[in-house]
Design a protein around this motif. Sequence first.
Motif, short mmCIF file in Angstrom:
data_model
loop_
_atom_site.label_atom_id
_atom_site.label_comp_id
_atom_site.label_asym_id
_atom_site.label_seq_id
_atom_site.Cartn_x
_atom_site.Cartn_y
_atom_site.Cartn_z
N GLY A 247 0.80 -1.22 0.00
CA GLY A 247 0.00 0.00 0.00
C GLY A 247 0.83 1.27 0.00
N LYS A 248 2.17 1.12 -0.03
CA LYS A 248 3.06 2.29 -0.02
C LYS A 248 3.11 2.92 -1.42
CE LYS A 248 7.93 3.12 0.52
NZ LYS A 248 8.58 2.47 -0.56
N PRO A 249 2.92 4.26 -1.51
CA PRO A 249 2.92 4.90 -2.83
C PRO A 249 4.27 4.74 -3.54
CG PRO A 249 2.10 6.42 -1.14
CD PRO A 249 2.64 5.22 -0.42
N PHE A 250 4.22 4.51 -4.85
CA PHE A 250 5.42 4.42 -5.67
C PHE A 250 6.05 5.80 -5.84
CE2 PHE A 250 3.07 0.83 -7.95
CZ PHE A 250 3.79 -0.18 -7.32
N GLY A 251 7.30 5.79 -6.31
CA GLY A 251 7.95 7.03 -6.74
C GLY A 251 7.29 7.53 -8.02
N PRO A 252 7.72 8.72 -8.50
CA PRO A 252 7.03 9.38 -9.61
C PRO A 252 6.96 8.55 -10.91
CG PRO A 252 9.11 10.49 -9.09
CD PRO A 252 8.84 9.52 -7.99
N GLN A 253 7.98 7.73 -11.19
CA GLN A 253 7.99 6.99 -12.47
C GLN A 253 6.80 6.05 -12.57
OE1 GLN A 253 10.55 7.12 -10.37
NE2 GLN A 253 11.98 8.40 -11.51
N MET A 254 6.41 5.46 -11.44
CA MET A 254 5.33 4.46 -11.48
C MET A 254 4.01 5.04 -10.97
SD MET A 254 4.85 1.48 -12.64
CE MET A 254 3.21 0.77 -12.68
N GLN A 255 3.99 6.36 -10.80
CA GLN A 255 2.73 7.01 -10.43
C GLN A 255 1.92 7.17 -11.71
OE1 GLN A 255 1.39 8.04 -7.56
NE2 GLN A 255 3.07 7.39 -6.26
N ARG A 256 1.32 6.10 -12.19
CA ARG A 256 0.65 6.15 -13.48
C ARG A 256 -0.86 5.97 -13.33
NH1 ARG A 256 5.07 6.55 -16.28
NH2 ARG A 256 4.13 6.60 -18.31
N GLN A 257 -1.33 6.09 -12.10
CA GLN A 257 -2.77 5.88 -11.85
C GLN A 257 -3.64 6.94 -12.49
OE1 GLN A 257 -0.44 6.48 -9.69
NE2 GLN A 257 -1.02 7.91 -8.08
N PHE A 258 -3.08 8.15 -12.73
CA PHE A 258 -3.82 9.22 -13.39
C PHE A 258 -4.36 8.70 -14.74
CE2 PHE A 258 -3.63 12.86 -16.41
CZ PHE A 258 -4.58 13.68 -15.81
N TYR A 259 -3.56 7.85 -15.39
CA TYR A 259 -3.98 7.28 -16.68
C TYR A 259 -4.68 5.94 -16.47
CZ TYR A 259 -0.16 10.47 -17.54
OH TYR A 259 0.65 11.56 -17.51
N PHE A 260 -3.97 5.01 -15.80
CA PHE A 260 -4.45 3.63 -15.79
C PHE A 260 -5.77 3.45 -15.04
CE2 PHE A 260 0.30 2.20 -16.15
CZ PHE A 260 0.29 2.56 -17.48
N SER A 261 -6.10 4.40 -14.12
CA SER A 261 -7.40 4.26 -13.44
C SER A 261 -8.55 4.52 -14.42
CB SER A 261 -7.49 5.24 -12.26
OG SER A 261 -7.39 6.56 -12.75
N LYS A 262 -8.23 5.06 -15.61
CA LYS A 262 -9.29 5.30 -16.61
C LYS A 262 -9.46 4.10 -17.54
CE LYS A 262 -8.31 10.26 -16.60
NZ LYS A 262 -6.92 10.77 -16.63
N MET A 263 -8.65 3.07 -17.34
CA MET A 263 -8.74 1.90 -18.23
C MET A 263 -10.00 1.08 -17.95
SD MET A 263 -5.43 -0.42 -18.98
CE MET A 263 -4.00 0.49 -18.50
N THR A 264 -10.54 0.45 -18.96
CA THR A 264 -11.71 -0.40 -18.77
C THR A 264 -11.30 -1.65 -17.98
OG1 THR A 264 -11.33 -1.67 -20.77
CG2 THR A 264 -12.71 0.30 -21.00
#
Length: 282
Positions: A247-264
Amino acid sequence: MLKLLIAACMSALAVTDAVAQQSLLERGGYLVNAVMACDGCHTPRGPAGLDMSRRFSGGSQVWDEPEYLVRGSNITPDRETGIGGWTANDMKRLLTEGKRPSGVPVAHQMPYPFYKILTPRDLDAVAAYSLSVPAVRNQVPAPVYRKPAHTELIPGAEKPFSDEMLKDPLKRGFYLGTIAHCMECHSRRPDGRADYVKWNGKGGYVFKTPKGTVTTKNITSHKTAGVGGWTDAELRRALTEGVDRTGKPFGPQMQRQFYFSKMTDQDLDAIVAWVRTIPPAE
Ligand code: HEC
Ligand code: HEC
């Protein structure tokens, strides 16, 4: 009568065209916003993250590598500082071959080697969508090319997939993982070179940032060195929430939830299924 009939046919055609155009833009929007993450490199960053009011106008992301010093370009249609005047074909050539209309190639920091796999329809869609953004004036310093860069292609991703292939969940996952360029980071050897065969998914490359270093993780199916022991739900959460197994947040390179949370759901399941098939390595 005949005239009326022709007029009716013409307007029906225009409607079908508009619908086709819209679904092309919608598909392009989905791929760009949820999977391919063009914004991460081409949209300026402010204190609050990506500044979408100046979307795609470039300049704030800089890569200073032995081979080149480049910045995310202004890819808005601004005539003087962006790519005003580019046609869909120009964009398609840039996306798959990395060549500008002027003939000057871009550095492979622009992940065109990963976009050769795009189906013809998806390539049309991404080109149409990326050319539809408003013009923003922003002069980005010119790139500096220092020495020839070595460009590798992922085996199996060298040429366009067909729509038929995307119906197979594993092929779909490989397709999405390729255009999301996961392996740009996860198959980079410690010396910086990409190796999609011996180093496929192995991690180990160290990103040096002003805030410290981050090491790319092993995402092969290896039980202990990789993510073989993770559940599907944990893998999914890593993508959609940007956190590790604990549950620990990743560093900036893997902070890709802004995009991937929009995936079907279908696409997330496909990516997770594909990650599970990456041969174990340590
Ligand atoms: C990992 C970062 C990254 C991603 C993701 C990325 N780009 Fe780029 N792109 C770059 C960089 C860096 C350059 C400039 C390279 C150079 O100057 O040699 C570039 C150049 C370009 C250019 C050429 C513009 C010019 O300078 O003439 C276009 C067009 C472009 N990108 C479109 C896109 C689109 C559309 C997407 C998403 C589908 C995308 N890029 C995704 C980093 C990225
Ligand atoms: C820009 C580089 C980059 C891209 C692109 C990228 N990753 Fe990552 N990934 C990293 C880094 C760096 C870490 C380690 C993060 C940390 O520890 O802060 C990581 C961590 C992970 C982890 C957690 C592994 C662990 O043991 O904690 C998973 C799973 C993962 N990435 C999967 C993916 C997948 C799947 C994709 C593509 C959809 C992807 N990554 C795209 C750089 C990247």
